[in-house]
Design a protein around this motif. Structure first.
Motif, PDB file in Angstrom:
ATOM      1  N   LEU A  41       0.797  -1.182   0.097  1.00 29.65           N
ATOM      2  CA  LEU A  41       0.003  -0.035  -0.038  1.00 29.65           C
ATOM      3  C   LEU A  41       0.691   1.240  -0.076  1.00 29.65           C
ATOM      4  CD1 LEU A  41      -2.906   1.702   0.745  1.00 29.65           C
ATOM      5  CD2 LEU A  41      -2.059   1.478   3.157  1.00 29.65           C
ATOM      6  N   ALA A  42       0.575   2.215  -0.895  1.00 29.98           N
ATOM      7  CA  ALA A  42       1.269   3.476  -0.920  1.00 29.98           C
ATOM      8  C   ALA A  42       0.380   4.552  -0.244  1.00 29.98           C
ATOM      9  CB  ALA A  42       1.793   3.906  -2.359  1.00 29.98           C
ATOM     10  N   THR A  43       0.865   5.207   0.867  1.00 33.04           N
ATOM     11  CA  THR A  43       0.218   6.291   1.119  1.00 33.04           C
ATOM     12  C   THR A  43       0.637   7.733   0.726  1.00 33.04           C
ATOM     13  OG1 THR A  43       1.407   6.166   3.261  1.00 33.04           O
ATOM     14  CG2 THR A  43      -0.835   4.980   3.174  1.00 33.04           C
ATOM     15  N   LEU A  44      -0.066   8.245   0.069  1.00 36.25           N
ATOM     16  CA  LEU A  44       0.534   9.587  -0.577  1.00 36.25           C
ATOM     17  C   LEU A  44      -0.350  10.799  -0.180  1.00 36.25           C
ATOM     18  CD1 LEU A  44       0.723   8.675  -4.414  1.00 36.25           C
ATOM     19  CD2 LEU A  44       2.311   8.101  -2.702  1.00 36.25           C
ATOM     20  N   PHE A  45       0.039  11.213   0.919  1.00 33.79           N
ATOM     21  CA  PHE A  45      -0.294  12.196   1.969  1.00 33.79           C
ATOM     22  C   PHE A  45       0.087  13.789   1.627  1.00 33.79           C
ATOM     23  CE2 PHE A  45      -3.918  10.516   4.663  1.00 33.79           C
ATOM     24  CZ  PHE A  45      -3.976   9.265   4.128  1.00 33.79           C
ATOM     25  N   TYR A  46      -0.557  14.413   0.875  1.00 37.42           N
ATOM     26  CA  TYR A  46      -0.053  15.803   0.514  1.00 37.42           C
ATOM     27  C   TYR A  46      -0.838  16.817   1.577  1.00 37.42           C
ATOM     28  CZ  TYR A  46       0.777  14.233  -4.093  1.00 37.42           C
ATOM     29  OH  TYR A  46       1.397  13.262  -5.160  1.00 37.42           O
ATOM     30  N   GLU A  47      -1.358  16.314   2.601  1.00 39.07           N
ATOM     31  CA  GLU A  47      -2.051  17.159   3.627  1.00 39.07           C
ATOM     32  C   GLU A  47      -2.003  16.263   4.943  1.00 39.07           C
ATOM     33  OE1 GLU A  47      -6.404  17.709   3.681  1.00 39.07           O
ATOM     34  OE2 GLU A  47      -6.056  19.579   2.889  1.00 39.07           O
ATOM     35  N   LEU A  54      -2.427   6.789   9.445  1.00 36.33           N
ATOM     36  CA  LEU A  54      -1.863   5.709  10.300  1.00 36.33           C
ATOM     37  C   LEU A  54      -2.859   4.435  10.366  1.00 36.33           C
ATOM     38  CD1 LEU A  54      -0.293   7.757  13.439  1.00 36.33           C
ATOM     39  CD2 LEU A  54       0.742   6.536  11.306  1.00 36.33           C
ATOM     40  N   SER A  55      -4.097   4.482  10.153  1.00 37.47           N
ATOM     41  CA  SER A  55      -4.802   3.316  10.208  1.00 37.47           C
ATOM     42  C   SER A  55      -4.950   2.697   8.809  1.00 37.47           C
ATOM     43  CB  SER A  55      -6.317   3.997  10.693  1.00 37.47           C
ATOM     44  OG  SER A  55      -6.944   4.626   9.283  1.00 37.47           O
ATOM     45  N   PHE A  56      -4.962   3.581   7.724  1.00 37.49           N
ATOM     46  CA  PHE A  56      -4.401   2.629   6.552  1.00 37.49           C
ATOM     47  C   PHE A  56      -3.072   2.070   6.766  1.00 37.49           C
ATOM     48  CE2 PHE A  56      -7.176   5.347   3.646  1.00 37.49           C
ATOM     49  CZ  PHE A  56      -7.964   4.215   2.996  1.00 37.49           C
ATOM     50  N   GLU A  57      -2.049   2.474   7.486  1.00 42.94           N
ATOM     51  CA  GLU A  57      -1.076   1.737   7.343  1.00 42.94           C
ATOM     52  C   GLU A  57      -1.035   0.606   8.455  1.00 42.94           C
ATOM     53  OE1 GLU A  57       2.038   5.312   6.301  1.00 42.94           O
ATOM     54  OE2 GLU A  57       2.453   4.276   7.969  1.00 42.94           O
ATOM     55  N   SER A  58      -1.442   0.564   9.392  1.00 37.90           N
ATOM     56  CA  SER A  58      -1.879  -0.229  10.357  1.00 37.90           C
ATOM     57  C   SER A  58      -2.921  -1.511   9.620  1.00 37.90           C
ATOM     58  CB  SER A  58      -2.667   0.005  11.669  1.00 37.90           C
ATOM     59  OG  SER A  58      -2.928  -0.815  12.489  1.00 37.90           O
ATOM     60  N   ALA A  59      -3.757  -0.968   9.045  1.00 35.65           N
ATOM     61  CA  ALA A  59      -4.889  -2.093   8.180  1.00 35.65           C
ATOM     62  C   ALA A  59      -3.893  -2.866   7.381  1.00 35.65           C
ATOM     63  CB  ALA A  59      -5.711  -1.273   7.629  1.00 35.65           C
ATOM     64  N   MET A  60      -2.998  -2.174   6.528  1.00 34.55           N
ATOM     65  CA  MET A  60      -2.378  -3.108   5.605  1.00 34.55           C
ATOM     66  C   MET A  60      -1.191  -3.990   6.383  1.00 34.55           C
ATOM     67  SD  MET A  60      -1.958  -4.110   2.523  1.00 34.55           S
ATOM     68  CE  MET A  60      -1.237  -3.994   0.946  1.00 34.55           C
ATOM     69  N   LEU A  61      -0.543  -3.397   7.455  1.00 32.67           N
ATOM     70  CA  LEU A  61       0.472  -4.414   7.971  1.00 32.67           C
ATOM     71  C   LEU A  61      -0.387  -5.342   8.785  1.00 32.67           C
ATOM     72  CD1 LEU A  61       2.451  -1.393   9.832  1.00 32.67           C
ATOM     73  CD2 LEU A  61       3.129  -2.952   7.900  1.00 32.67           C
ATOM     74  N   SER A  62      -1.590  -5.254   9.246  1.00 35.05           N
ATOM     75  CA  SER A  62      -2.309  -6.213   9.642  1.00 35.05           C
ATOM     76  C   SER A  62      -2.888  -7.235   8.850  1.00 35.05           C
ATOM     77  CB  SER A  62      -3.548  -5.735  10.475  1.00 35.05           C
ATOM     78  OG  SER A  62      -3.031  -4.910  11.711  1.00 35.05           O
ATOM     79  N   LEU A  63      -2.941  -6.926   7.513  1.00 33.72           N
ATOM     80  CA  LEU A  63      -3.284  -7.877   6.529  1.00 33.72           C
ATOM     81  C   LEU A  63      -2.207  -8.758   6.062  1.00 33.72           C
ATOM     82  CD1 LEU A  63      -5.841  -5.752   4.565  1.00 33.72           C
ATOM     83  CD2 LEU A  63      -6.360  -7.576   6.124  1.00 33.72           C
ATOM     84  N   GLY A  64      -0.991  -8.522   6.605  1.00 32.83           N
ATOM     85  CA  GLY A  64       0.401  -9.092   6.053  1.00 32.83           C
ATOM     86  C   GLY A  64       1.062  -8.395   4.886  1.00 32.83           C
ATOM     87  N   GLY A  65       0.448  -7.261   4.544  1.00 34.69           N
ATOM     88  CA  GLY A  65       1.155  -6.672   3.521  1.00 34.69           C
ATOM     89  C   GLY A  65       2.128  -5.341   3.913  1.00 34.69           C
ATOM     90  N   GLN A  66       2.599  -4.608   3.332  1.00 28.89           N
ATOM     91  CA  GLN A  66       3.586  -3.574   3.786  1.00 28.89           C
ATOM     92  C   GLN A  66       3.245  -2.401   3.051  1.00 28.89           C
ATOM     93  OE1 GLN A  66       6.574  -5.857   1.415  1.00 28.89           O
ATOM     94  NE2 GLN A  66       7.958  -6.156   3.216  1.00 28.89           N
ATOM     95  N   THR A  67       3.933  -1.417   3.616  1.00 30.61           N
ATOM     96  CA  THR A  67       3.416   0.121   3.139  1.00 30.61           C
ATOM     97  C   THR A  67       4.586   0.983   2.736  1.00 30.61           C
ATOM     98  OG1 THR A  67       3.690   0.964   5.416  1.00 30.61           O
ATOM     99  CG2 THR A  67       1.579   0.031   4.913  1.00 30.61           C
ATOM    100  N   LEU A  68       4.636   1.852   2.058  1.00 26.36           N
ATOM    101  CA  LEU A  68       5.514   2.860   1.588  1.00 26.36           C
ATOM    102  C   LEU A  68       4.623   4.270   1.373  1.00 26.36           C
ATOM    103  CD1 LEU A  68       6.255   2.481  -2.040  1.00 26.36           C
ATOM    104  CD2 LEU A  68       4.725   1.117  -0.948  1.00 26.36           C
ATOM    105  N   GLY A  69       5.479   5.330   1.329  1.00 25.39           N
ATOM    106  CA  GLY A  69       4.692   6.456   1.270  1.00 25.39           C
ATOM    107  C   GLY A  69       5.189   7.747   1.600  1.00 25.39           C
ATOM    108  N   PHE A  70       4.548   8.973   1.541  1.00 30.31           N
ATOM    109  CA  PHE A  70       5.076  10.294   2.174  1.00 30.31           C
ATOM    110  C   PHE A  70       3.873  10.929   2.935  1.00 30.31           C
ATOM    111  CE2 PHE A  70       4.276  10.961  -2.521  1.00 30.31           C
ATOM    112  CZ  PHE A  70       3.191  11.938  -2.268  1.00 30.31           C
TER     113      PHE A  70
END
Ligand code: CP
Length: 316
Positions: A41-47, A54-70
């Motif tokens: 999952l890429a979290t692209l937050f311009y704001e 954080l809940s998107f990142e926690s969600a992806m990690l809890s599903l076994g996936g990984q995250t990247l982004g700014f």
């Protein structure tokens, strides 16, 4: 491939299926620990954001996936002038799904035109916040057992509050809902919501100014923050920011089963003494945020629910 740009991108049936999946995840999160193994999952937050990112990142990690982004435009090549369209093309090479927040209305839609992977709108300007809407609906359904035949008060900044715009749009699709829009004249709901969403629907609504007079009529109260970042004039923000403050004294006017929702962050519009009232539902919303985003990632990636053996969205 499907994107989620506004809540209307999901049919009512699909919306209910995602809420049901989020409920199943909340009961047995360990059953979902590996469903997104190897996905990113890429979290692209311009704001700025606390909950959504954080809940998107926690969600992806809890599903076994990984995250990247700014987490700000300054951390990305947007600061050098790169467009959202090019960013979407680039990140499509690195990730499987994108959650994007942007101050400009329409930016996630623009990204979706150029992206090769699903885009989730994590809030665009004063326009829409569809994942918050799913959270709000899950929380209302948990507290009231239904999403129809409810009298719901929206209080505060109804002009700039994207969570209000998205939730009202969604709830007009359920029968016999009545809305009270409680705001100062300057922060009334936008014309498009009145003309294109509310008036053609079978929902009814009133625009009022008094929270105290309206509280006894409500099944649900949705408080909002006055959105400082969307004002052009600081003087006007300072004049309007504390028009509505909900406290325990005012809550005595409300039904004992009337949940108080707020997408958060709050400033002063809900006093701390309300937090201990059983009607305070805003930290339930925070917890539901993780389950909804787990369900949504699964839905848009076409991941089979190990409990039902089915996917919840047709992604083709
Ligand atoms: N509700 C919400 O969108 O919160 P954040 O701005 O912290 O993400």
């Amino acid at each position: 491939m499907r994107h989620l740009i506004t809540p209307m991108d999901l049919s009512v049936e699909e919306t209910m299926n995602i809420l049901d999946l989020a409920e199943r995840i909340s009961i047995g999160p360990q059953l979902y620990k590996h469903v997104a193994d190897g996905r990113q999952l890429a979290t692209l937050f311009y704001e700025p954001s606390t909950r959504t990112r954080l809940s998107f990142e926690s969600a992806m990690l809890s599903l076994g996936g990984q995250t990247l982004g700014f987490s700000s435009a300054a951390q990305s090549s947007a600061s050098k002038g790169e467009t959202v369209a090019d960013t979407a093309r680039v990140v499509s090479c690195y990730a499987d799904i994108i959650a994007m927040r942007h101050p400009k209305e329409g930016a996630p839609l623009q990204a979706s035109i150029y992206s090769r992977i699903p885009i989730i709108n994590a809030g665009d300007g004063g326009h829409a916040h569809p994942t918050q809407t799913l959270i709000d609906m899950m929380t209302i359904r948990q507290r009231k057992g239904k999403l129809n035949n409810l009298t719901i008060g929206f209080c505060g900044d109804l002009k700039f509050g994207r969570t209000v715009h998205s939730l009202v749009s969604s709830l007009t699709r359920f029968s016999d809902n009545k809305f009270y829009f409680i705001s100062p004249e300057e922060l009334r709901i936008p014309d498009y919501l009145r003309d294109d969403v509310l008036n053609p629907s079978n929902s009814t609504y009133e625009e009022v100014s008094s929270l105290e007079d309206t509280l006894p009529k409500l099944d649900v109260l949705y408080m909002t923050r006055v959105q400082k970042e969307r004002f052009f004039n600081e003087e006007e923000y300072l004049r309007l920011k504390d028009v509505y403050i909900l406290d325990e004294e005012k809550l005595k006017l409300a039904d004992k089963d009337m949940p108080v929702l707020h997408p958060l962050p709050r400033v002063d519009e809900i006093s701390l003494d309300v937090d201990d009232d059983p009607r305070a539902a805003y930290f339930d919303q925070v917890q539901n945020g993780k389950y909804i985003r787990m369900a949504l990632i699964m839905a848009l990636l076409g991941i089979t629910d190990p409990v039902t053996g089915r996917t919840v969205l047709d992604t083709h």
